[in-house]
Write a protein that holds these residues in place. Structure first.
Motif, mmCIF file in Angstrom:
data_model
loop_
_atom_site.group_PDB
_atom_site.id
_atom_site.type_symbol
_atom_site.label_atom_id
_atom_site.label_comp_id
_atom_site.label_asym_id
_atom_site.label_seq_id
_atom_site.Cartn_x
_atom_site.Cartn_y
_atom_site.Cartn_z
ATOM 1 N N GLY A 115 42.035 28.278 41.291
ATOM 2 C CA GLY A 115 41.769 29.474 42.087
ATOM 3 C C GLY A 115 41.993 30.709 41.248
ATOM 4 O O GLY A 115 42.138 30.629 40.021
ATOM 5 N N TYR A 116 42.061 31.841 41.877
ATOM 6 C CA TYR A 116 42.205 33.099 41.142
ATOM 7 C C TYR A 116 43.514 33.153 40.353
ATOM 8 O O TYR A 116 43.553 33.704 39.251
ATOM 9 C CB TYR A 116 42.129 34.279 42.122
ATOM 10 N N ASP A 117 44.576 32.580 40.908
ATOM 11 C CA ASP A 117 45.860 32.585 40.197
ATOM 12 C C ASP A 117 45.766 31.816 38.889
ATOM 13 O O ASP A 117 46.330 32.227 37.867
ATOM 14 C CB ASP A 117 46.960 31.967 41.066
ATOM 15 N N ASP A 118 45.076 30.660 38.926
ATOM 16 C CA ASP A 118 44.941 29.839 37.718
ATOM 17 C C ASP A 118 44.132 30.560 36.641
ATOM 18 O O ASP A 118 44.295 30.296 35.449
ATOM 19 C CB ASP A 118 44.264 28.507 38.065
ATOM 20 N N LEU A 119 43.255 31.462 37.075
ATOM 21 C CA LEU A 119 42.427 32.205 36.121
ATOM 22 C C LEU A 119 43.104 33.500 35.683
ATOM 23 O O LEU A 119 42.565 34.232 34.857
ATOM 24 C CB LEU A 119 41.071 32.530 36.765
ATOM 25 N N HIS A 120 44.303 33.774 36.268
ATOM 26 C CA HIS A 120 45.071 34.980 35.935
ATOM 27 C C HIS A 120 44.242 36.255 36.134
ATOM 28 O O HIS A 120 44.171 37.117 35.258
ATOM 29 C CB HIS A 120 45.583 34.912 34.491
ATOM 30 N N ILE A 121 43.620 36.323 37.300
ATOM 31 C CA ILE A 121 42.786 37.473 37.630
ATOM 32 C C ILE A 121 43.594 38.471 38.457
ATOM 33 O O ILE A 121 44.215 38.105 39.451
ATOM 34 C CB ILE A 121 41.535 37.024 38.423
ATOM 35 N N ALA A 122 43.575 39.708 38.055
ATOM 36 C CA ALA A 122 44.266 40.762 38.800
ATOM 37 C C ALA A 122 43.533 41.009 40.117
ATOM 38 O O ALA A 122 42.302 40.859 40.192
ATOM 39 C CB ALA A 122 44.309 42.037 37.971
ATOM 40 N N LYS A 123 44.265 41.389 41.139
ATOM 41 C CA LYS A 123 43.661 41.570 42.465
ATOM 42 C C LYS A 123 42.561 42.629 42.478
ATOM 43 O O LYS A 123 41.587 42.519 43.219
ATOM 44 C CB LYS A 123 44.743 41.910 43.490
ATOM 45 N N ASN A 124 42.703 43.656 41.649
ATOM 46 C CA ASN A 124 41.666 44.691 41.630
ATOM 47 C C ASN A 124 40.397 44.227 40.915
ATOM 48 O O ASN A 124 39.389 44.938 40.901
ATOM 49 C CB ASN A 124 42.200 45.980 40.994
ATOM 50 N N ASP A 125 40.427 43.008 40.342
ATOM 51 C CA ASP A 125 39.238 42.443 39.692
ATOM 52 C C ASP A 125 38.611 41.318 40.531
ATOM 53 O O ASP A 125 37.671 40.662 40.076
ATOM 54 C CB ASP A 125 39.599 41.873 38.305
ATOM 55 N N TYR A 126 39.136 41.097 41.738
ATOM 56 C CA TYR A 126 38.658 39.977 42.562
ATOM 57 C C TYR A 126 37.160 40.066 42.873
ATOM 58 O O TYR A 126 36.463 39.053 42.858
ATOM 59 C CB TYR A 126 39.456 39.905 43.872
ATOM 60 N N ILE A 127 36.671 41.245 43.168
ATOM 61 C CA ILE A 127 35.256 41.379 43.532
ATOM 62 C C ILE A 127 34.366 41.001 42.362
ATOM 63 O O ILE A 127 33.403 40.238 42.493
ATOM 64 C CB ILE A 127 34.949 42.816 44.010
ATOM 65 N N THR A 128 34.704 41.516 41.181
ATOM 66 C CA THR A 128 33.933 41.182 39.976
ATOM 67 C C THR A 128 34.044 39.694 39.664
ATOM 68 O O THR A 128 33.055 39.045 39.313
ATOM 69 C CB THR A 128 34.455 41.998 38.770
ATOM 70 N N ALA A 129 35.266 39.154 39.816
ATOM 71 C CA ALA A 129 35.485 37.733 39.546
ATOM 72 C C ALA A 129 34.703 36.866 40.518
ATOM 73 O O ALA A 129 34.132 35.837 40.134
ATOM 74 C CB ALA A 129 36.975 37.414 39.642
ATOM 75 N N ALA A 130 34.663 37.270 41.789
ATOM 76 C CA ALA A 130 33.940 36.503 42.806
ATOM 77 C C ALA A 130 32.456 36.395 42.453
ATOM 78 O O ALA A 130 31.832 35.331 42.625
ATOM 79 C CB ALA A 130 34.112 37.148 44.174
ATOM 80 N N LYS A 131 31.898 37.470 41.950
ATOM 81 C CA LYS A 131 30.483 37.458 41.555
ATOM 82 C C LYS A 131 30.262 36.526 40.366
ATOM 83 O O LYS A 131 29.274 35.783 40.312
ATOM 84 C CB LYS A 131 30.019 38.878 41.214
ATOM 85 N N ALA A 132 31.199 36.548 39.407
ATOM 86 C CA ALA A 132 31.085 35.678 38.235
ATOM 87 C C ALA A 132 31.200 34.211 38.638
ATOM 88 O O ALA A 132 30.455 33.356 38.147
ATOM 89 C CB ALA A 132 32.172 36.035 37.223
ATOM 90 N N LEU A 133 32.118 33.916 39.539
ATOM 91 C CA LEU A 133 32.307 32.536 40.012
ATOM 92 C C LEU A 133 31.104 32.065 40.818
ATOM 93 O O LEU A 133 30.714 30.892 40.743
ATOM 94 C CB LEU A 133 33.586 32.437 40.851
#
Length: 242
Positions: free
Chosen positions: A21-39
């Motif tokens: 999940g996001y924790d395993d990828l060490h993604i900051a919360k303010n990057d969740y939207i960008t990360a969601a699009k990449a995923l």
């Protein structure tokens, strides 16, 4: 390095069948939207699969097709919060792995101190129970072992004699530090667990630091009724067990 590239690189390092999940990828919360699009792009490309909201996995590819993660991996995301363990699997499914029963559980149990974790997703079904202590990566195995002591009378297809023999074997394999941790958390459990834990340790010839605390925590006027025979636990009377 762009976030999407970082995510792809991290996922590439994961073994097939691993859930993340996001924790395993060490993604900051303010990057969740960008990360969601990449995923989402990676999912559309078939590089990853979505298991549930915010949880993904790398499908294992075989000659028979793609495989889903095994049971322990499917369960893993529910046992951690913000990268820290907060729960552990207990009940019949755990006791099966400990060699106490051959029965398989249709529903497992998840123990946590802070939250109630109930799952009802396809083949993954679990009921919440409350743990006796805060759960961490360093104590969850001991807590699971103590749960078996607590449930000794209700473990499916396992007599008291069989359970004592198997639990004694497991406790005998604990090193000095693990034994002290075992006693530390046993003191948080009901009297029957404290009594049986102390009796097993003493019967094994172990006299670890803290064993006297187990004895002192018991009321000598209260008998622990476990249906244990003398030949199964010769020192039972020392611990007010019968």
């Amino acid at each position: 390095m762009a976030l999407a590239t970082e995510i792809r690189k991290k996922i590439k390092s994961f073994p097939e069948g691993k859930t993340f999940g996001y924790d395993d990828l060490h993604i900051a919360k303010n990057d969740y939207i960008t990360a969601a699009k990449a995923l989402e792009r990676l999912k559309n490309q078939g590089a990853i699969k979505k298991l549930s909201k915010g949880v993904f996995y790398k499908p294992e590819k075989t000659v028979f097709g793609e495989l889903k993660p095994d049971y322990s991996e499917l369960l893993r995301p529910y046992l951690f919060e913000n990268g820290k363990r907060v729960a552990y699997e207990t009940g019949t499914s755990l006791y099966n792995r400990l060699g106490l029963t051959t029965q398989m559980a249709f529903r497992t149990k998840i123990a946590s101190r802070k939250k109630r974790i109930n799952i009802n997703r396809e083949n993954l079904k679990a009921d919440a129970v409350k743990s006796y202590a805060e759960v961490t990566d360093s104590n969850y195995e001991i807590l699971g072992l103590l749960d078996a002591f607590k449930d000794i009378k209700t473990i499916p297809d396992c007599s008291i004699a069989q359970a004592i023999k198997r639990l004694s074997s497991i406790v005998n394999e604990l090193n000095t530090k693990q034994t002290e941790v075992f006693i530390k958390y046993a003191l948080m459990y009901p009297p029957r667990v404290r009594a049986l834990a102390g009796a097993v340790l003493e019967n094994l010839g172990k006299t670890p630091k803290g064993i006297e605390q187990l004895k002192e925590s018991l009321n000598p006027l209260t008998t622990i009724n476990l249906g244990v025979k003398k030949e199964e636990l010769p020192n039972q009377s020392n611990w007010y067990i019968k």
